[in-house]
Scaffold this active site. Structure first.
Site, PDB file in Angstrom:
ATOM      1  N   ARG A  16       0.809  -1.217   0.000  1.00  0.00           N
ATOM      2  CA  ARG A  16       0.000   0.000   0.000  1.00  0.00           C
ATOM      3  C   ARG A  16       0.843   1.269   0.000  1.00  0.00           C
ATOM      4  O   ARG A  16       0.341   2.362  -0.273  1.00  0.00           O
ATOM      5  CB  ARG A  16      -0.955  -0.003   1.199  1.00  0.00           C
ATOM      6  CG  ARG A  16      -2.171  -0.894   0.986  1.00  0.00           C
ATOM      7  CD  ARG A  16      -3.061  -0.941   2.203  1.00  0.00           C
ATOM      8  NE  ARG A  16      -2.521  -1.807   3.239  1.00  0.00           N
ATOM      9  CZ  ARG A  16      -3.067  -1.970   4.438  1.00  0.00           C
ATOM     10  NH1 ARG A  16      -4.172  -1.304   4.755  1.00  0.00           N
ATOM     11  NH2 ARG A  16      -2.533  -2.789   5.324  1.00  0.00           N
ATOM     12  N   ARG A 333      28.147  24.829   1.411  1.00  0.00           N
ATOM     13  CA  ARG A 333      28.110  23.423   1.004  1.00  0.00           C
ATOM     14  C   ARG A 333      29.046  22.564   1.862  1.00  0.00           C
ATOM     15  O   ARG A 333      29.842  23.085   2.645  1.00  0.00           O
ATOM     16  CB  ARG A 333      28.439  23.320  -0.484  1.00  0.00           C
ATOM     17  CG  ARG A 333      27.328  23.882  -1.362  1.00  0.00           C
ATOM     18  CD  ARG A 333      27.568  23.552  -2.817  1.00  0.00           C
ATOM     19  NE  ARG A 333      28.384  24.547  -3.487  1.00  0.00           N
ATOM     20  CZ  ARG A 333      29.041  24.335  -4.619  1.00  0.00           C
ATOM     21  NH1 ARG A 333      29.007  23.143  -5.183  1.00  0.00           N
ATOM     22  NH2 ARG A 333      29.744  25.291  -5.173  1.00  0.00           N
TER      23      ARG A 333
END
Length: 460
Positions: A16, A333
């Site tokens: 599901r 970063r």
């Protein structure tokens, strides 16, 4: 104190979810469902955990590694059959065994500890963790006698209309006397609507043998939320996020707008820090005391010191020291380190760079693969040119240097201590300490050029 063991059922396919990823590996507040369960079991002192795997077993095994033991359920024949697969690991053990479903990440350590405590105090053969649900559809009902004694658990599919009116449900979590568990499992049959071996039938077996069976009802029924689809995944995320935010606020963190703040389960934040709206704190981010984070800031695996200010910025896998200012609109970063009292301003991009104490990159710059010393000023539009198309190269800017506006530093290059680089320069050679580098075309001015050009164009 007798030992505790655990069996976690994670063999199902989870169709599901409609996902290529195993259900128990889907994250809730930044951490896979199965990790929430294993972490909680470790927290309450479980000595050995066996995870029963089947569908996509390799991905679960690869994720958890040696944190747990693994048992295989090759054929999906029900929950009792799944638990039987762990018999080789635990059948000879003395103590208490918890059995849990692998898709229930919301159980707290307090809830599971109370379950074990009640089980031991009452010297029960089995104790069921139950919840009183306003909508119990789909859950197995707990059938009690008038005196409160648990008789059995009946699955929703097999329940009579009267039994379906009962709101106390089995959460799928049990506490067993370990030796009695394995003996009772051998007597469970599959005489039911699904033709499966149900674990709750162990309760009926034990009761028929006059063994004591108890039930511990949890205080907060939201903890019983299991995950079978993406809707329930989002609901569990919302419940856990609210729990995380409330605990942080109780610990002295100001969350300005909890509805617009997203903080992962393993994030830690010091007292008197303010989290502004739109902030997302992910992974193992650590934030010290007295900081201001946000608005609209996204930090992933970032270590932040005390009294730092980070506004409208994205930072990943980096370190931000005390009294640092970042933003707005900076992008830091991985592999970067902003040292104490440094500043990174608007529209600055940094990558694998160290910015020394008191240094500033205030606006519109790129500093990548660089070591910047203390008290350095990097002017507007300055760039470290670190990539030649094949390899990355480092730039070194030593203490006290001054980098003018619109400077290109072509790596590998070093700017010495106290040196100046004039605005508009493209530097290809090292600059000695306290030197001035000028690397640009000499200006040419043509007087009255515009008047003459306009006259020419007019005549043409």
């Amino acid at each position: 104190m007798e030992k505790m063991y655990a069996v976690v059922l994670a063999a199902g396919k989870g169709t599901r979810m409609k996902s290529r990823k195993h259900k128990v590996l889907h994250p809730v507040c930044g951490k896979p469902i199965i990790d929430h369960i294993v972490d909680t079991l470790e927290k309450i002192g479980v000595a050995e955990t066996v995870v029963v795997i089947g569908h996509d077993a390799e991905s679960v095994q690869g994720h958890l590694g040696d944190r747990v033991k693994f048992a295989r359920q090759e054929e999906q024949l029900g929950t009792a059959h799944a638990v039987m697969q762990a018999e080789a690991f635990l059948s000879d053990a003395e103590g208490t065994t918890l059995v849990l479903n692998g898709d229930h990440p919301l159980f707290t350590a307090d809830t599971l500890s109370k379950l074990v405590e009640a089980h031991r105090k009452n010297r029960s053969a089995a104790t069921i963790l139950t919840a009183d649900l306003p909508n119990p559809a789909g859950y197995g009902r707990v059938i009690r006698r008038e005196d409160g004694h648990v008789v059995r658990v009946v699955e929703h599919k097999d329940a009579t209309p009267a039994e379906r009116e009962i709101t106390e449900v089995n959460t799928g979590t049990f506490c067993f006397d370990n030796r009695k568990l394995w003996k009772a499992l051998s007597q469970v049959d599959n005489n039911n609507a699904q033709g499966e071996y149900y674990l709750p039938d162990v309760i009926h077996v034990l009761g028929s043998q006059s063994e004591a069976v108890g039930a511990q009802q949890m205080e907060d029924h939201e903890e019983a939320q299991g995950i079978n689809n993406r809707v329930q995944l989002a609901q569990a995320e919302q419940i856990m996020r609210q729990r995380i935010l409330e605990q942080l606020m109780m610990d002295g963190v100001t969350v300005v707008d909890p509805a617009a703040t997203y903080i992962d389960a393993d994030v830690t934040i010091g007292a008197d820090t303010v989290i502004e709206p739109g902030t997302i704190l992910r992974g193992n981010t650590r934030i010290g005391e007295g900081c201001v984070i946000g608005p609209n800031t996204d930090l992933t695996d970032v270590e932040v010191g005390t009294e730092a200010v980070i506004r409208q910025s994205v930072i990943q896998k980096s370190r931000v020291d005390d009294h640092v200012a970042v933003g707005p609109f900076a992008y830091i970063r991985p592999g970067s380190h902003l040292e104490e009292q440094s500043k990174v301003g608007c529209f600055v991009d940094m990558k694998k760079a160290r910015l020394g104490k008191g240094s500033k990159v205030s606006h519109l710059g790129y500093v990548g693969d660089a070591d910047v010393g203390e008290d350095v000023n990097v002017g507007c539009g300055a760039l470290t040119v670190n990539y030649d198309g094949f390899h990355k190269h480092r730039t070194i800017i030593e203490d006290g240097a001054f980098i003018g506006c619109n400077v290109n530093l072509i790596a590998p290059v070093t700017v010495g201590k106290g040196a100046y680089v004039a605005a508009g320069s493209t530097v290809t050679d090292d600059v000695p300490a306290e030197a001035l580098a000028i690397a640009r075309e000499r200006q040419t001015t043509k007087r009255e050029y515009v008047r003459k050009l306009n006259q020419k164009l007019k005549n043409d």
